[in-house]
Design an enzyme around this catalytic site. Structure first.
Site, PDB file in Angstrom:
ATOM      1  N   ARG A 160       1.050  -8.950  -6.620  1.00 28.54           N
ATOM      2  CA  ARG A 160      -0.463  -8.876  -6.337  1.00 28.54           C
ATOM      3  C   ARG A 160      -1.224  -7.935  -7.077  1.00 28.54           C
ATOM      4  O   ARG A 160      -2.046  -7.177  -6.755  1.00 28.54           O
ATOM      5  CB  ARG A 160      -0.470  -8.404  -4.660  1.00 28.54           C
ATOM      6  CG  ARG A 160       0.112  -9.188  -3.953  1.00 28.54           C
ATOM      7  CD  ARG A 160      -0.552 -10.581  -3.633  1.00 28.54           C
ATOM      8  NE  ARG A 160       0.282 -11.618  -2.807  1.00 28.54           N
ATOM      9  CZ  ARG A 160       1.268 -12.202  -3.395  1.00 28.54           C
ATOM     10  NH1 ARG A 160       1.381 -12.366  -4.382  1.00 28.54           N
ATOM     11  NH2 ARG A 160       1.728 -13.010  -2.314  1.00 28.54           N
ATOM     12  N   SER A 239      -3.856 -12.035   4.502  1.00 30.21           N
ATOM     13  CA  SER A 239      -3.090 -10.901   4.455  1.00 30.21           C
ATOM     14  C   SER A 239      -3.798  -9.690   4.254  1.00 30.21           C
ATOM     15  O   SER A 239      -4.353  -9.617   3.294  1.00 30.21           O
ATOM     16  CB  SER A 239      -1.661 -11.119   3.699  1.00 30.21           C
ATOM     17  OG  SER A 239      -0.890 -12.320   3.778  1.00 30.21           O
ATOM     18  N   GLU A 343      -4.780  -5.151   1.146  1.00 31.06           N
ATOM     19  CA  GLU A 343      -4.804  -6.082  -0.109  1.00 31.06           C
ATOM     20  C   GLU A 343      -6.274  -6.494  -0.406  1.00 31.06           C
ATOM     21  O   GLU A 343      -6.657  -6.354  -1.763  1.00 31.06           O
ATOM     22  CB  GLU A 343      -4.215  -7.357   0.240  1.00 31.06           C
ATOM     23  CG  GLU A 343      -4.202  -8.374  -1.028  1.00 31.06           C
ATOM     24  CD  GLU A 343      -3.110  -9.504  -0.798  1.00 31.06           C
ATOM     25  OE1 GLU A 343      -3.513 -10.500  -1.245  1.00 31.06           O
ATOM     26  OE2 GLU A 343      -2.334  -9.413   0.135  1.00 31.06           O
TER      27      GLU A 343
END
Length: 351
Positions: A160, A239, A343
């Site tokens: 990520r 998420s 995130e």
């Protein structure tokens, strides 16, 4: 190129949250994108890049500067080579590659947002990451004042993360190039255990690419991870937290906290994440810390379908969302000594 003033940004995000921008420019060509960025930089105006809005948390006060919405279009397929303009809708592009019988991104179906965001986050799900198929990223380098082509090896991809995320004010992604696989209409080898179980195959097996895509879409929809205007569980950024990656001492301390809280036989999810590193599940941590599906009583709550998604139930403010996020972070840290990291990108606010 369209220009609006005091323009609402909430409708441009999947959270449907955030105040207005002083100015909103919508660019439909690479040249318009570059011109808008150069103009803002020359004037010293704060600049916010907006793609699909699926990874943005914008403060209630909005953005005092120029928001640049990238709405460029371009899908070019030459054999197994794919080039996407940054503004292309990602999930539509995935569908088109599957229709062409190509493999490599079929398990990334249903992920909201635009193609230009995929290298920034190194978007991944269900056993695939874009870093395994991206060959080059074409971007405008604001520091150099020129358009550059950055090969995969120089993108610094990790979980990520990427070079583009590490230097968020430097690069504006214009185009993304991929090398896919012609496996006779079959998918890439299935890696993710849940996908393999659902398909009734072993890890490493291939299935028709269309079947893999459809299966992933069903799995995502069951978790509220496919956009649906009528379903508030999808009024989210997917998420909200990344899966923590722990060093050996950190994992040992974490393991001890799990045993203390849940009993000596309890086992937390653990996956190799590089030399001396272990990745665990943010969703598991959130659930075991007491934040179950549907948690909350206000207008921002945990999804009723998946503990990793924080959602706007229709009347939330960004501050409502952040209050919930901070409660979850504090609760997980108190229970297990692990600090969750958001995130989505925050604009004008901090977790």
């Amino acid at each position: 190129m369209q220009e609006l003033h005091d323009a609402p940004l909430a409708p441009l995000t999947t959270f449907r949250l955030g105040g207005p921008a002083t100015r909103l420019i919508t660019a439909t060509t690479d040249a318009e994108v570059v011109d808008a960025v150069r103009e803002a930089d020359a004037a010293g105006t704060p600049l916010l890049i907006v793609g699909g809005g699926s990874n943005l948390v914008i403060g209630d006060q909005g953005f005092a500067g120029t928001a640049l919405r990238i709405a460029t279009q371009g899908f070019s397929l030459d054999g197994t080579r794919l080039e996407l303009a940054a503004g292309e809708v990602w999930t539509d592009a995935v569908a088109r590659t599957v229709e062409a019988g190509l493999a490599g991104i079929e398990c990334l179906a249903g992920i909201p947002g635009s193609a230009g965001a995929t290298p920034i986050q190194n978007v991944g799900a269900y056993g695939q990451e874009v870093s395994s198929t991206i060959t080059e990223v074409v971007a405008y380098d604001r520091a150099a004042g020129e358009t550059v082509v950055i090969p995969n090896a120089e993108c610094a991809f990790s979980y990520r993360h990427s070079r583009f995320k590490a230097e968020p004010d430097r690069y504006v992604v214009l185009r993304v190039r991929f090398e896919l696989e012609d496996a006779g209409g079959l998918s890439a080898p299935i890696k993710y255990p849940e996908t393999a179980r659902t398909l009734g195959v072993e890890a490493g097996d291939r299935v028709p690419a269309a079947t893999a895509r459809e299966t992933v879409l069903k799995l995502r929809a069951g978790k509220g991870m496919v956009l649906d205007p009528e379903d508030h569980d999808t009024w989210s950024a997917g998420s909200f937290f990344t899966n923590p990656i722990l060093t050996e001492p950190e994992f040992a301390a974490f393991h001890a906290r799990v045993a203390e809280r849940l009993g000596p036989d309890a086992k937390a999810p653990a996956f190799p994440a590089g030399e001396g590193l272990t990745k665990t599940s943010a969703a598991w941590l959130i659930d075991k810390a007491g934040f179950t599906k549907g948690y909350g009583t206000g207008p921002a709550r945990i999804s009723t379908k998946h503990t990793l998604a924080l959602t706007n139930r229709g009347e939330a403010t960004t501050e409502d969302l952040l209050t919930l996020a901070r409660e979850v972070v504090a609760g997980v840290h108190e229970a297990f000594g692990v600090t969750l990291v958001n995130e989505p990108v925050t604009v004008g606010v901090r977790l």
